[in-house]
Write an enzyme that holds these catalytic residues in place. Sequence first.
Site, PDB file in Angstrom:
ATOM      1  N   PRO A 135      -1.982  -0.361  -5.231  1.00  0.00           N
ATOM      2  CA  PRO A 135      -2.283  -1.706  -4.743  1.00  0.00           C
ATOM      3  C   PRO A 135      -3.316  -1.631  -3.617  1.00  0.00           C
ATOM      4  CG  PRO A 135       0.090  -1.343  -4.878  1.00  0.00           C
ATOM      5  CD  PRO A 135      -0.564  -0.007  -5.053  1.00  0.00           C
ATOM      6  N   CYS A 136      -4.237  -2.572  -3.605  1.00  0.00           N
ATOM      7  CA  CYS A 136      -5.300  -2.565  -2.584  1.00  0.00           C
ATOM      8  C   CYS A 136      -5.481  -3.942  -1.944  1.00  0.00           C
ATOM      9  CB  CYS A 136      -6.620  -2.135  -3.204  1.00  0.00           C
ATOM     10  SG  CYS A 136      -6.586  -0.557  -4.059  1.00  0.00           S
TER      11      CYS A 136
END
Length: 396
Positions: A135-136
């Site tokens: 996840p970013c």
Amino acid sequence: MQGTQLSFFSHEENHSTTKQKKPKLGRYERIKRELDQNDCDPYKIFIDIDSVPNTASNYTFMDLFCGAGGITQGLVQAGFKPLASVEINPIASATHKKNFPQCHHFCGDIEQFDSRNWLEQISLPEVNLIIGGPPCQGFSVAGKRDHKDPRNRLFYEFVHVVSEIRPWYVVMENVPGILTIQNGDVKKAIIEAFESIGYPNISVAILESAAYGVPQIRPRAIFIANRFGMPNPYPKAKLLPEEYKPIESAISDLPPYTLIPEINHQWTKHSLEYMERIAKVPPGGSLYTKYIDAFKRQYPGKPSMTVKENHGGTHIHPYLNRVISAREMARLQTFPDSFIFEGSMKKAMWQIGNAVPPRLAECIGYALIPYLTNIALNTINKVNASHPEQDDLVFD
């Protein structure tokens, strides 16, 4: 479950209240077009993977945030050898272990994964590739990026593992929207993070899964970098939009209303009344006005819309009056029928909906092989590869 097929074209009133929508096959076309127009990256190249010898390469890889194993499956199909995988969800981990028993799998928080100790336990093999989809989305605004923010931690743990293992290439996948979050600041943070650990000249491209033979519209943003100053290769598209495989090519031979639990051919049970309601939903339409992305009928003769789990509210079959099954979802993702998902039907759908299509990962693997071979043959570059200071990143 047995049932009677109800045609959604048989009664005028079935579709008189809902106008049939045209299929939207280019959700991220604007992002891709802008990326292509403004891109002057000399390291990003596209190669014809048909020219790559289809033989076992035995290049090694680690799959971080591996889920059920879509990427692992694809790279194995391309001849790669899975050394390790990391996944926190126990059901997805069980699926990965079932299908890849030869892979050293870590089920738990990636923060607890001691990559150096793990390498020592398996005789310090060289890792050619690390791939994954962390996840970013948690980066703060105005250029402030708190490494301790729990939403950012997983991405930086991914970078941390790369910095310790130092694979030849690193590949990171995410949704195309990651490129435009906070006006591109997240993309910039990703690039800076990899540059700071010795992976400069990182490239990014949006690959449409359907262009590689996946019977589904599923674009992905793919970041590729290496530590040798080599090109970052991407597979050339194999199909034009008008050549994309239709949904029927993947699921038409499965029994319409006969369950096959052994291969996850199961779906949400419907009452006769519910099936009659589904019969009135036209292609592109939804059973509900509020939750329009759930119980949405697939278009016949077109590639599948992006498959999702939606808590059992999957897409409606293009012809039958039921939602698509877990196995149908898996086929639309290009998982082979021999790939069995652990857990309940809904858990299987969740795993499938979160996966990267194996066929897309396979094509990425084929594109990498010639350049991995180039590095393998060039021992001078391997010995003299730089190990820059890592002062810009702090891993707590």
